[in-house]
Write an enzyme that holds these catalytic residues in place. Structure first.
Site, PDB file in Angstrom:
ATOM      1  N   SER A 246       7.319   8.831  12.395  1.00 32.86           N
ATOM      2  CA  SER A 246       6.408   8.567  11.612  1.00 32.86           C
ATOM      3  C   SER A 246       6.886   8.822  10.251  1.00 32.86           C
ATOM      4  O   SER A 246       7.263  10.049   9.538  1.00 32.86           O
ATOM      5  CB  SER A 246       5.352   9.788  11.620  1.00 32.86           C
ATOM      6  OG  SER A 246       4.559   9.783  10.678  1.00 32.86           O
TER       7      SER A 246
ATOM      8  N   ASP B 246       1.792  -1.176  11.920  1.00 35.90           N
ATOM      9  CA  ASP B 246       0.620  -1.617  11.360  1.00 35.90           C
ATOM     10  C   ASP B 246       0.125  -2.990  11.696  1.00 35.90           C
ATOM     11  O   ASP B 246      -0.961  -3.409  11.402  1.00 35.90           O
ATOM     12  CB  ASP B 246       0.465  -1.498   9.811  1.00 35.90           C
ATOM     13  CG  ASP B 246       0.322   0.081   9.480  1.00 35.90           C
ATOM     14  OD1 ASP B 246       0.098   0.808  10.310  1.00 35.90           O
ATOM     15  OD2 ASP B 246       0.856   0.441   8.227  1.00 35.90           O
TER      16      ASP B 246
ATOM     17  N   ARG C 228      -6.331   1.397  18.034  1.00 36.08           N
ATOM     18  CA  ARG C 228      -5.901   0.097  17.909  1.00 36.08           C
ATOM     19  C   ARG C 228      -5.867  -0.716  18.966  1.00 36.08           C
ATOM     20  O   ARG C 228      -5.994  -1.841  19.375  1.00 36.08           O
ATOM     21  CB  ARG C 228      -5.037  -0.265  17.056  1.00 36.08           C
ATOM     22  CG  ARG C 228      -5.548   0.118  15.438  1.00 36.08           C
ATOM     23  CD  ARG C 228      -4.537  -0.299  14.494  1.00 36.08           C
ATOM     24  NE  ARG C 228      -5.095  -0.202  13.029  1.00 36.08           N
ATOM     25  CZ  ARG C 228      -4.385   0.001  12.181  1.00 36.08           C
ATOM     26  NH1 ARG C 228      -3.192   0.056  12.087  1.00 36.08           N
ATOM     27  NH2 ARG C 228      -5.133   0.194  10.788  1.00 36.08           N
TER      28      ARG C 228
ATOM     29  N   ARG D 295       2.929   6.099  -3.152  1.00 35.73           N
ATOM     30  CA  ARG D 295       4.042   6.784  -3.508  1.00 35.73           C
ATOM     31  C   ARG D 295       4.419   6.661  -5.062  1.00 35.73           C
ATOM     32  O   ARG D 295       5.161   7.658  -5.789  1.00 35.73           O
ATOM     33  CB  ARG D 295       5.380   6.269  -2.788  1.00 35.73           C
ATOM     34  CG  ARG D 295       5.487   6.953  -1.233  1.00 35.73           C
ATOM     35  CD  ARG D 295       6.081   5.942  -0.516  1.00 35.73           C
ATOM     36  NE  ARG D 295       6.285   6.337   0.802  1.00 35.73           N
ATOM     37  CZ  ARG D 295       5.087   6.460   1.848  1.00 35.73           C
ATOM     38  NH1 ARG D 295       4.242   5.630   1.505  1.00 35.73           N
ATOM     39  NH2 ARG D 295       5.694   6.893   2.970  1.00 35.73           N
TER      40      ARG D 295
ATOM     41  N   LYS E 155       0.776  -1.411   0.106  1.00 29.38           N
ATOM     42  CA  LYS E 155       0.136  -0.054   0.046  1.00 29.38           C
ATOM     43  C   LYS E 155       0.764   1.213  -0.018  1.00 29.38           C
ATOM     44  O   LYS E 155       0.709   2.237  -0.777  1.00 29.38           O
ATOM     45  CB  LYS E 155      -0.905  -0.042   1.311  1.00 29.38           C
ATOM     46  CG  LYS E 155      -1.836   1.120   1.322  1.00 29.38           C
ATOM     47  CD  LYS E 155      -3.230   0.725   2.105  1.00 29.38           C
ATOM     48  CE  LYS E 155      -2.766   0.952   3.519  1.00 29.38           C
ATOM     49  NZ  LYS E 155      -2.735   2.005   4.193  1.00 29.38           N
TER      50      LYS E 155
HETATM   51  C1  S3P Z   1       2.355   4.768   6.346  1.00 28.59           C
HETATM   52  C2  S3P Z   1       3.009   5.323   7.552  1.00 28.59           C
HETATM   53  C3  S3P Z   1       2.556   4.651   8.818  1.00 28.59           C
HETATM   54  C4  S3P Z   1       1.545   3.732   8.574  1.00 28.59           C
HETATM   55  C5  S3P Z   1       0.516   3.916   7.398  1.00 28.59           C
HETATM   56  C6  S3P Z   1       1.329   3.933   6.272  1.00 28.59           C
HETATM   57  C7  S3P Z   1       3.170   5.428   5.252  1.00 28.59           C
HETATM   58  O1  S3P Z   1       2.122   5.840   9.569  1.00 28.59           O
HETATM   59  O2  S3P Z   1       0.815   3.199   9.794  1.00 28.59           O
HETATM   60  O3  S3P Z   1      -0.608   2.725   7.512  1.00 28.59           O
HETATM   61  O4  S3P Z   1       2.713   4.764   4.078  1.00 28.59           O
HETATM   62  O5  S3P Z   1       4.087   6.161   5.237  1.00 28.59           O
HETATM   63  P1  S3P Z   1       3.011   6.721  10.325  1.00 28.59           P
HETATM   64  O6  S3P Z   1       4.054   6.900   9.774  1.00 28.59           O
HETATM   65  O7  S3P Z   1       2.057   7.867  10.780  1.00 28.59           O
HETATM   66  O8  S3P Z   1       3.334   5.531  11.651  1.00 28.59           O
END
Ligand code: S3P
Length: 439
Positions: A172, A320, A351, A31, A26
């Site tokens: 993050s 996740d 969660r 991206r 995903k």
């Molecule tokens: C993601 C980053 C994560 C993840 C999300 C997808 C991404 O979030 O939980 O499902 O694609 O950059 P955070 O970066 O806020 O932890």
């Protein structure tokens, strides 16, 4: 609850056998469409995830004038318009359930010459956005939120951004990626320092598109004013989707599954590290490279799991996968303790609370704490649980059925299609007795 209540019912017991290919990653699918749209030339994507979340990103770029063909069995062709070729969409961009779309787009759109509004569904409309709007404001962006700092995001166009040095308070990838994408348009250098490693797909893909990214330890920087060159992208299978069947196989006796061509980027393999520490039998076969990402076939056999204290440095690497890992903990011998995972409270659902409530309903002693959970392994009974519209909660509880003493019924599962549209079919193929009904 969403309009149609999709209910998943799983028969009690069983094991998983066979091999499947899980759908495309995903994070990488989002991206690929974003960078392909901003590149010069035509980007070919193979293995694109045709789930609602990446489709929300794809539709957003179509609405901004990018010609995109497909998806057709994972094949997407993006006719890039260059970094300065996006057009104002006729109406606000609706991004459904997808936090990644909203947070990454807020950075990418902060320096466009036009105003734009980003909206989402009920869950996304409750998620915190100040983590991106505050550092973007420090770069010179003007973005309005609700009083609570939640969507809709109202972005005022025509701002000249300046590069900053930003220390992120939490690890993050969404915040990091948002700022790096804004940094493409900023004057000077934009640097982000992470407290710990988070997924690095944006950095890898920017480099694949020919854009220089500097990394020095936990610091990553881009210089504004460059250009992206179109490329061919092979999206690996999503380890976050594979995680459900990894847990399903690990907790059920006699299981033996092979999950083909899954991304094993070191910033994503917390689920493998944690399950192995719990005693799971996991081997990697056929290790290879797909584009800029490492991939492998993941083999998991059923075994006896032990409760553990989860090392905090694994948290961002498995962010996740905790709903599935909590089900593994419920099936393990002894206690599993998670700390340092407050972020789980602001995902598609809370969660920690939602998993604790559901596990309790199934007869497991699960005590939520402020930043984690304590789970005593035990016997899973049957019953009805609620996913609160969270795709990963729904799929995690489906795996609990494999060790339950009577059927497990999961309510509000429509959002499984945001990340894993053929979840039920894959579960069937591995031998689960599972069905989906619409009410
Ligand atoms: C993601 C980053 C994560 C993840 C999300 C997808 C991404 O979030 O939980 O499902 O694609 O950059 P955070 O970066 O806020 O932890």
């Amino acid at each position: 609850m969403s309009e149609n209540n999709i209910v998943i019912t799983v028969a009690a017991g069983g094991s998983l056998k066979g091999q499947i290919q899980v759908p495309g990653d995903k994070s990488i699918s989002h991206r690929a469409v974003m960078l392909g749209s901003l590149a010069d030339g035509v980007t070919e994507i193979h293995g694109f995830l045709e789930g609602d979340d990446p489709m929300a990103t794809l539709q957003a770029f179509r609405a901004m004038g990018v010609r995109i063909e497909g998806p057709e069995r994972g094949h997407v062709v993006v006719h890039g318009v260059g970094l300065h070729g996006l057009k104002q969409p006729p109406r606000p961009l609706y991004l459904g359930n997808s936090g990644t779309s909203m947070r990454l787009l807020s950075g990418l759109l902060a320096a466009q010459p036009f105003d734009i509004t980003l909206t989402g569904d009920e869950s996304l409309s409750g998620r915190p956005m100040r983590r991106v709007t505050e550092p973007l404001a420090a770069m010179g962006a003007r973005i309005g939120t609700s009083e609570e700092g939640t969507p809709p995001l109202k972005i005022s166009g025509g701002q000249q951004l300046q590069g900053i040095d930003y220390e992120m308070p939490v690890a993050s990838a969404q915040v990091k990626s948002c700022l790096l994408l804004a940094g493409l348009y900023a004057t000077g250098r934009t640097c982000v320092v992470e407290p710990g490693p988070s997924r690095d797909h944006t950095e890898r893909m920017l480099q694949g598109f020919g854009y220089a990214v500097e990394r020095d330890g936990n610091k990553v920087c881009v210089q504004g004013g460059g250009a992206l060159q179109a490329m061919r992208i092979e999206v690996p299978g999503d380890i976050s989707s594979a995680a459900f069947f990894m847990v399903g196989a690990a907790i059920s006796e006699d299981s033996d599954v092979l999950l083909k061509n899954v991304g094993i980027n070191p910033t994503r393999i917390g689920v493998i590290n944690i399950l192995r520490q719990m005693g799971a039998d996991i081997t990697l076969e056929n290790e290879n490279e797909a584009g800029a990402e490492p991939v492998a076939d993941i083999r998991v056999r059923g075994s006896r799991l032990q409760g553990i204290t989860i090392p905090e440095q694994q948290v961002p690497l498995a962010i996740d996968e905790f709903p599935a890992l909590f089900v593994a903990a419920a099936c393990a011998e002894g206690e599993t303790v998670l700390t340092g995972a407050r972020e789980l409270r602001v995902k598609e659902s809370d969660r920690i609370q939602v998993m604790a409530d559901g596990l309790l309903k199934l007869g497991i002693d699960a005590r939520p704490t402020e930043d984690g959970i304590v789970i005593q392994g035990g016997r899973i009974g049957g019953g009805t649980v609620d996913s609160h519209g969270d795709h990963r909660i729904a799929m995690a509880f489906a795996m609990a059925g494999l060790r339950a003493s009577s059927p497990v019924v999961i309510n509000d599962c429509a959002n499984v299609k945001t990340s894993f549209p053929d979840f039920i079919e894959c579960a069937w193929r591995l031998g689960m007795t599972i069905k989906e009904t619409t009410w």
